[in-house]
Design a protein around this motif. Sequence first.
Motif, PDB file in Angstrom:
ATOM      1  N   ALA A 101      98.353  11.925 -19.034  1.00 37.73           N
ATOM      2  CA  ALA A 101      99.656  12.076 -18.385  1.00 37.73           C
ATOM      3  C   ALA A 101     100.513  10.852 -18.685  1.00 37.73           C
ATOM      4  CB  ALA A 101      99.475  12.239 -16.875  1.00 37.73           C
ATOM      5  N   HIS A 132      94.052  13.195 -16.541  1.00 35.49           N
ATOM      6  CA  HIS A 132      95.017  12.239 -15.981  1.00 35.49           C
ATOM      7  C   HIS A 132      95.352  11.108 -16.937  1.00 35.49           C
ATOM      8  CE1 HIS A 132      92.367   8.790 -14.890  1.00 35.49           C
ATOM      9  NE2 HIS A 132      91.446   9.716 -15.008  1.00 35.49           N
ATOM     10  N   GLU A 133      94.383  10.743 -17.812  1.00 40.42           N
ATOM     11  CA  GLU A 133      94.665   9.619 -18.716  1.00 40.42           C
ATOM     12  C   GLU A 133      95.659  10.010 -19.821  1.00 40.42           C
ATOM     13  OE1 GLU A 133      91.627  10.830 -18.120  1.00 40.42           O
ATOM     14  OE2 GLU A 133      90.720  11.493 -19.995  1.00 40.42           O
ATOM     15  N   TRP A 144     101.563  19.786  -8.064  1.00 36.98           N
ATOM     16  CA  TRP A 144     100.390  19.355  -8.797  1.00 36.98           C
ATOM     17  C   TRP A 144     100.662  19.480 -10.289  1.00 36.98           C
ATOM     18  CZ3 TRP A 144      98.871  22.775  -4.569  1.00 36.98           C
ATOM     19  CH2 TRP A 144      98.353  22.073  -3.486  1.00 36.98           C
ATOM     20  N   TYR A 183     103.659  10.086 -11.240  1.00 32.85           N
ATOM     21  CA  TYR A 183     102.524  10.876 -10.805  1.00 32.85           C
ATOM     22  C   TYR A 183     101.488   9.992 -10.150  1.00 32.85           C
ATOM     23  CZ  TYR A 183     100.143   9.043 -14.929  1.00 32.85           C
ATOM     24  OH  TYR A 183      99.588   8.205 -15.855  1.00 32.85           O
ATOM     25  N   THR A 184     100.608  10.619  -9.402  1.00 29.72           N
ATOM     26  CA  THR A 184      99.503   9.919  -8.766  1.00 29.72           C
ATOM     27  C   THR A 184      98.235  10.706  -9.046  1.00 29.72           C
ATOM     28  OG1 THR A 184     100.958   9.284  -6.965  1.00 29.72           O
ATOM     29  CG2 THR A 184      98.607   9.033  -6.587  1.00 29.72           C
ATOM     30  N   TYR A 185      97.226  10.007  -9.482  1.00 25.75           N
ATOM     31  CA  TYR A 185      95.931  10.648  -9.717  1.00 25.75           C
ATOM     32  C   TYR A 185      95.103  10.467  -8.451  1.00 25.75           C
ATOM     33  CZ  TYR A 185      91.339  11.500 -11.785  1.00 25.75           C
ATOM     34  OH  TYR A 185      90.085  11.984 -12.071  1.00 25.75           O
ATOM     35  N   GLN A 239      91.648  10.871  -6.736  1.00 26.31           N
ATOM     36  CA  GLN A 239      90.221  11.112  -6.912  1.00 26.31           C
ATOM     37  C   GLN A 239      89.601  11.433  -5.572  1.00 26.31           C
ATOM     38  OE1 GLN A 239      89.133   7.666  -9.310  1.00 26.31           O
ATOM     39  NE2 GLN A 239      87.650   8.995 -10.320  1.00 26.31           N
ATOM     40  N   TYR A 287      92.733  15.543  -8.674  1.00 24.58           N
ATOM     41  CA  TYR A 287      93.956  16.223  -9.070  1.00 24.58           C
ATOM     42  C   TYR A 287      95.092  15.232  -9.234  1.00 24.58           C
ATOM     43  CZ  TYR A 287      94.654  15.964  -3.986  1.00 24.58           C
ATOM     44  OH  TYR A 287      94.753  15.527  -2.698  1.00 24.58           O
ATOM     45  N   ILE A 288      96.122  15.695  -9.886  1.00 25.76           N
ATOM     46  CA  ILE A 288      97.294  14.857 -10.127  1.00 25.76           C
ATOM     47  C   ILE A 288      98.469  15.449  -9.360  1.00 25.76           C
ATOM     48  CG2 ILE A 288      98.849  13.878 -11.867  1.00 25.76           C
ATOM     49  CD1 ILE A 288      96.689  14.489 -13.973  1.00 25.76           C
TER      50      ILE A 288
END
Length: 143
Positions: free
Chosen positions: A118, A115-116, A109, A77-79, A81, A93-94
């Motif tokens: 995930a 996110h922390e 998504w 995944y990618t967070y 910002q 979003y993630i």
Amino acid sequence: MEQDQALHSRRSITLKFDIPISKTHEFWDALRQSRFVTTKCKKCGQVTFPPQADCPRCMSNEFEWADVGPDATLVTYTYVQVTPASFAENDPYIIAIGEFAGGLKVLAWLEGIPHEKAKVGMKLKVEERTSKEGNPFYVFVPA
Ligand SMILES: [Zn+2]
């Protein structure tokens, strides 16, 4: 300008279906029932996503719908910002890649989790959402 870029990056992962429009309702109908389906070639068994009317492997146009979800595992995944200059509606979003039991990987998504929290390997499921424009789409949420 920055806002435009944020919107652009969101749009860039909008679903594209290489399938007759009249047939995509199968996909969305299934999603509404918490099932995630895609096309499977009747001849060679190739599973494709997004759904495709023509098999990329053997070119057959005979396909059936196969259940592949809704259960998936978080692969990566990618967070994302969003810059302060952007509007508040573009919340961070993630973007995640989830893998279904059959090995199919899907980009969407990830919602419903900070996110922390995930974690690669966590269990996900697919849920239907509706955009502001009224178009259906799907997201991953923690299972
Ligand atoms: Zn095929």
